[in-house]
Scaffold this motif. Structure first.
Motif, PDB file in Angstrom:
ATOM      1  N   LEU A   1      34.407  33.969  44.957  1.00 22.09           N
ATOM      2  CA  LEU A   1      34.500  32.953  45.995  1.00 22.09           C
ATOM      3  C   LEU A   1      33.093  32.578  46.442  1.00 22.09           C
ATOM      4  O   LEU A   1      32.311  33.448  46.835  1.00 22.09           O
ATOM      5  N   VAL A   2      32.765  31.303  46.346  1.00 25.97           N
ATOM      6  CA  VAL A   2      31.507  30.790  46.900  1.00 25.97           C
ATOM      7  C   VAL A   2      31.879  30.184  48.243  1.00 25.97           C
ATOM      8  O   VAL A   2      32.442  29.099  48.318  1.00 25.97           O
ATOM      9  N   GLU A   3      31.581  30.928  49.289  1.00 27.11           N
ATOM     10  CA  GLU A   3      32.000  30.565  50.644  1.00 27.11           C
ATOM     11  C   GLU A   3      31.001  29.627  51.320  1.00 27.11           C
ATOM     12  O   GLU A   3      31.383  28.679  51.987  1.00 27.11           O
ATOM     13  N   ALA A   4      29.719  29.913  51.165  1.00 29.78           N
ATOM     14  CA  ALA A   4      28.673  29.116  51.813  1.00 29.78           C
ATOM     15  C   ALA A   4      27.326  29.503  51.226  1.00 29.78           C
ATOM     16  O   ALA A   4      27.193  30.523  50.562  1.00 29.78           O
ATOM     17  N   GLY A   5      26.323  28.681  51.493  1.00 35.46           N
ATOM     18  CA  GLY A   5      24.965  28.997  51.051  1.00 35.46           C
ATOM     19  C   GLY A   5      24.571  28.186  49.837  1.00 35.46           C
ATOM     20  O   GLY A   5      25.398  27.572  49.169  1.00 35.46           O
ATOM     21  N   GLY A   6      23.289  28.188  49.551  1.00 35.00           N
ATOM     22  CA  GLY A   6      22.742  27.422  48.440  1.00 35.00           C
ATOM     23  C   GLY A   6      22.721  28.225  47.150  1.00 35.00           C
ATOM     24  O   GLY A   6      21.658  28.603  46.678  1.00 35.00           O
ATOM     25  N   TRP A   7      23.877  28.480  46.596  1.00 35.26           N
ATOM     26  CA  TRP A   7      24.010  29.290  45.382  1.00 35.26           C
ATOM     27  C   TRP A   7      23.971  28.429  44.126  1.00 35.26           C
ATOM     28  O   TRP A   7      24.297  27.250  44.176  1.00 35.26           O
ATOM     29  N   PRO A   8      23.647  29.032  42.983  1.00 31.75           N
ATOM     30  CA  PRO A   8      23.801  28.327  41.704  1.00 31.75           C
ATOM     31  C   PRO A   8      25.275  27.952  41.503  1.00 31.75           C
ATOM     32  O   PRO A   8      26.154  28.442  42.225  1.00 31.75           O
ATOM     33  N   PRO A   9      25.577  27.121  40.503  1.00 35.63           N
ATOM     34  CA  PRO A   9      26.973  26.727  40.243  1.00 35.63           C
ATOM     35  C   PRO A   9      27.874  27.945  40.004  1.00 35.63           C
ATOM     36  O   PRO A   9      27.434  28.986  39.509  1.00 35.63           O
ATOM     37  N   GLU A  10      29.142  27.780  40.331  1.00 32.29           N
ATOM     38  CA  GLU A  10      30.107  28.872  40.251  1.00 32.29           C
ATOM     39  C   GLU A  10      30.197  29.478  38.852  1.00 32.29           C
ATOM     40  O   GLU A  10      30.302  30.700  38.705  1.00 32.29           O
TER      41      GLU A  10
ATOM     42  N   ASP B   1      23.767  33.765  55.349  1.00 31.52           N
ATOM     43  CA  ASP B   1      23.271  34.838  56.207  1.00 31.52           C
ATOM     44  C   ASP B   1      24.098  35.013  57.474  1.00 31.52           C
ATOM     45  O   ASP B   1      24.283  36.133  57.954  1.00 31.52           O
ATOM     46  N   ALA B   2      24.614  33.905  58.033  1.00 29.91           N
ATOM     47  CA  ALA B   2      25.405  34.001  59.260  1.00 29.91           C
ATOM     48  C   ALA B   2      26.660  34.840  59.023  1.00 29.91           C
ATOM     49  O   ALA B   2      27.008  35.710  59.834  1.00 29.91           O
ATOM     50  N   ARG B   3      27.334  34.604  57.904  1.00 31.19           N
ATOM     51  CA  ARG B   3      28.568  35.339  57.603  1.00 31.19           C
ATOM     52  C   ARG B   3      28.285  36.805  57.309  1.00 31.19           C
ATOM     53  O   ARG B   3      28.988  37.683  57.799  1.00 31.19           O
ATOM     54  N   ILE B   4      27.241  37.086  56.543  1.00 31.84           N
ATOM     55  CA  ILE B   4      26.983  38.496  56.231  1.00 31.84           C
ATOM     56  C   ILE B   4      26.484  39.236  57.466  1.00 31.84           C
ATOM     57  O   ILE B   4      26.732  40.427  57.625  1.00 31.84           O
ATOM     58  N   ARG B   5      25.825  38.521  58.366  1.00 32.72           N
ATOM     59  CA  ARG B   5      25.409  39.145  59.629  1.00 32.72           C
ATOM     60  C   ARG B   5      26.637  39.582  60.423  1.00 32.72           C
ATOM     61  O   ARG B   5      26.669  40.685  60.975  1.00 32.72           O
ATOM     62  N   GLU B   6      27.670  38.736  60.484  1.00 32.39           N
ATOM     63  CA  GLU B   6      28.921  39.099  61.161  1.00 32.39           C
ATOM     64  C   GLU B   6      29.535  40.350  60.532  1.00 32.39           C
ATOM     65  O   GLU B   6      29.978  41.256  61.236  1.00 32.39           O
ATOM     66  N   LEU B   7      29.596  40.357  59.203  1.00 28.64           N
ATOM     67  CA  LEU B   7      30.175  41.509  58.503  1.00 28.64           C
ATOM     68  C   LEU B   7      29.355  42.770  58.738  1.00 28.64           C
ATOM     69  O   LEU B   7      29.907  43.853  58.971  1.00 28.64           O
ATOM     70  N   ASN B   8      28.043  42.647  58.672  1.00 24.03           N
ATOM     71  CA  ASN B   8      27.155  43.785  58.863  1.00 24.03           C
ATOM     72  C   ASN B   8      27.294  44.344  60.282  1.00 24.03           C
ATOM     73  O   ASN B   8      27.318  45.559  60.481  1.00 24.03           O
ATOM     74  N   ALA B   9      27.414  43.462  61.269  1.00 25.75           N
ATOM     75  CA  ALA B   9      27.577  43.896  62.659  1.00 25.75           C
ATOM     76  C   ALA B   9      28.936  44.566  62.855  1.00 25.75           C
ATOM     77  O   ALA B   9      29.034  45.631  63.480  1.00 25.75           O
ATOM     78  N   GLY B  10      29.970  43.955  62.315  1.00 28.72           N
ATOM     79  CA  GLY B  10      31.318  44.470  62.495  1.00 28.72           C
ATOM     80  C   GLY B  10      31.601  45.778  61.786  1.00 28.72           C
ATOM     81  O   GLY B  10      32.293  46.645  62.318  1.00 28.72           O
ATOM     82  N   TRP B  11      31.079  45.939  60.576  1.00 27.01           N
ATOM     83  CA  TRP B  11      31.399  47.108  59.760  1.00 27.01           C
ATOM     84  C   TRP B  11      30.350  48.203  59.811  1.00 27.01           C
ATOM     85  O   TRP B  11      30.672  49.371  59.622  1.00 27.01           O
TER      86      TRP B  11
ATOM     87  N   ILE C   1      32.376  42.825  46.959  1.00 24.04           N
ATOM     88  CA  ILE C   1      30.921  42.750  47.037  1.00 24.04           C
ATOM     89  C   ILE C   1      30.607  41.409  47.682  1.00 24.04           C
ATOM     90  O   ILE C   1      31.162  40.380  47.265  1.00 24.04           O
ATOM     91  N   VAL C   2      29.749  41.415  48.693  1.00 21.30           N
ATOM     92  CA  VAL C   2      29.394  40.191  49.410  1.00 21.30           C
ATOM     93  C   VAL C   2      27.875  40.039  49.381  1.00 21.30           C
ATOM     94  O   VAL C   2      27.150  40.979  49.713  1.00 21.30           O
ATOM     95  N   LEU C   3      27.401  38.869  48.953  1.00 17.65           N
ATOM     96  CA  LEU C   3      25.962  38.579  48.915  1.00 17.65           C
ATOM     97  C   LEU C   3      25.645  37.395  49.818  1.00 17.65           C
ATOM     98  O   LEU C   3      26.446  36.465  49.915  1.00 17.65           O
ATOM     99  N   ALA C   4      24.445  37.423  50.435  1.00 19.66           N
ATOM    100  CA  ALA C   4      24.013  36.368  51.366  1.00 19.66           C
ATOM    101  C   ALA C   4      22.901  35.531  50.754  1.00 19.66           C
ATOM    102  O   ALA C   4      21.834  36.045  50.397  1.00 19.66           O
ATOM    103  N   ALA C   5      23.142  34.233  50.681  1.00 24.31           N
ATOM    104  CA  ALA C   5      22.229  33.307  50.006  1.00 24.31           C
ATOM    105  C   ALA C   5      20.812  33.326  50.577  1.00 24.31           C
ATOM    106  O   ALA C   5      19.842  33.450  49.824  1.00 24.31           O
ATOM    107  N   GLY C   6      20.668  33.177  51.872  1.00 26.15           N
ATOM    108  CA  GLY C   6      19.330  33.088  52.463  1.00 26.15           C
ATOM    109  C   GLY C   6      18.496  34.330  52.204  1.00 26.15           C
ATOM    110  O   GLY C   6      17.356  34.243  51.742  1.00 26.15           O
ATOM    111  N   THR C   7      19.070  35.483  52.486  1.00 24.68           N
ATOM    112  CA  THR C   7      18.339  36.743  52.304  1.00 24.68           C
ATOM    113  C   THR C   7      18.005  36.975  50.840  1.00 24.68           C
ATOM    114  O   THR C   7      16.871  37.334  50.506  1.00 24.68           O
ATOM    115  N   VAL C   8      18.979  36.764  49.962  1.00 20.68           N
ATOM    116  CA  VAL C   8      18.753  36.981  48.536  1.00 20.68           C
ATOM    117  C   VAL C   8      17.671  36.041  48.016  1.00 20.68           C
ATOM    118  O   VAL C   8      16.768  36.454  47.286  1.00 20.68           O
ATOM    119  N   GLY C   9      17.727  34.778  48.398  1.00 17.55           N
ATOM    120  CA  GLY C   9      16.728  33.809  47.961  1.00 17.55           C
ATOM    121  C   GLY C   9      15.332  34.140  48.461  1.00 17.55           C
ATOM    122  O   GLY C   9      14.360  34.067  47.706  1.00 17.55           O
TER     123      GLY C   9
END
Length: 169
Positions: free
Chosen positions: A21-30, A65-75, A104-112
């Protein structure tokens, strides 16, 4: 397709069904992301040679990054973005192939940013983080120096199978 008709150079099918699932962020094509996930999972399985006979499911989410921040805070109680999070579906036992490996969840901003800062191709960094996250789903951790050394050794070997330089060098 029968074994006789299959291209001898084609990789064997993975014993893992990948839900991407490509949920958000500036990722390469699916399709490129799916190829990277398949490479990472295949390299780990080739390295570890688990005695799996069926198929397991794996969910991979590419978010921002916003979504993974939520997950990181919650879990994890850490109110900040991170590059990758893993959520195992089952506790792994020797010889047990779970029907669902986890997420597995990856965050576009941080990874980039990390790839750019470290001067490495984005695809290499994505694969490294997928390998790392997949190993967590298989029971590997890095809480102690001994665990970290064992996990990093498997990461290095799996990445070497894909001609990706040692990320810890």
């Amino acid at each position: 397709m029968s074994a006789e008709n299959r291209d001898a150079t084609a990789p064997a099918p993975l014993p893992v069904e990948i839900d991407l699932l490509v949920e958000a962020g500036g990722w390469p094509p699916e399709n490129e992301l799916l190829r990277l996930v398949e490479q990472a999972v295949g390299a780990v399985l080739d390295e570890l040679q688990p005695a799996w006979t069926g198929s397991s499911e794996l969910s991979v989410v590419f978010c921002d990054d916003a979504r993974i921040r939520e997950l990181n805070a919650g879990w994890r109680g850490k109110d900040k973005p991170t590059n990758v999070l893993s959520f195992p579906a089952f506790e792994v036992e020797e010889g047990f192939q779970p029907p669902m490996l986890g997420d597995i969840v990856l965050a576009a901003g941080t990874v980039g940013r990390e790839a750019e800062l470290e001067g490495k191709p984005l695809a290499h960094h994505i694969v490294h983080l997928l390998v790392h996250g997949f190993l967590h789903l298989l029971g590997y951790d890095h809480e102690t120096d001994e665990e970290a050394a064992e996990m990093e050794a498997v990461e290095r070997k799996a990445l070497a199978r894909l001609a990706i330089p040692d990320p810890y060098a």
